[in-house]
Design an enzyme around this catalytic site. Sequence first.
Site: not given
Length: 274
Positions: A19-21, A132
Amino acid sequence: MYDTLKDTYQLFEEIGRGRFGTILRAYCPVSAESVAVKIIDKSVLTDETDRACLEKEPKIMTLLAPHPNILQIHNVFETEDSMAMVLELCEPETLYDRIAHRSLPETEAANIMKQLLGAIAHCHRMGVAHRDLKPENILFDSRNNLKLADFGSAEWSSEGESMEGVVGTPYYVAPEVLMGRMYNEKVDVWSAGVMLYIMLAGIPPFYGETATEIFESVLRGNLRFPPKIFRGVSPAAKDLLRKMICRDVSRRLSAEQALRHPWILNGGEANPMD
């Protein structure tokens, strides 16, 4: 950061994206070891919760190390704008890839579940709930050892202590999380149980066309074993599923208890419960 990172590691091609990298394959000349480098761009983290998760993840992974079934963290490089986590390198195939088009024999599913429950039990002993668990977060090394990964949603949780916050992935999230109630580390056992169901059946226990429909199905929590699909699945496996995917949290097994279930102890082979 990149100068310091490149002084220590040789960076190669992209092998994954989150999601972020991005995740790059890399090599450390000093240790003669291939590794994975997860590079996160902090500028895209507009949400304070995401920033808190980013700060927490390397701390939690360091606390949990070493464990044979938890992804190892080797190093962290950080600046104001970015963070790089140097991680154990795994094979590209995840558990999701393995079960995307087929169910698994009970012996293979039991071997995977024993390793996963061992990792979860270790997390819980160390006061960490993963929150998760899903097949995409289950990796394997070159020797086929399971490695639990992605602790971005993990939270500190002493045994029995309550947490809050809706996190997780639709098919795998426990009902008490969706209800907005306080919950404990046993949410991980529910998620692992759902993964076991999918490994044996090839379909999820709770289904819907949209996230909302899936959540509604999870909240109803009617665990069924369709005869056509479960004809070849042993009573012992179904017994473990009932005790892991149990709406009553007080009756749901802990990870330690699930590890001692006869189906796990017998490696998915026929046993007296059959």
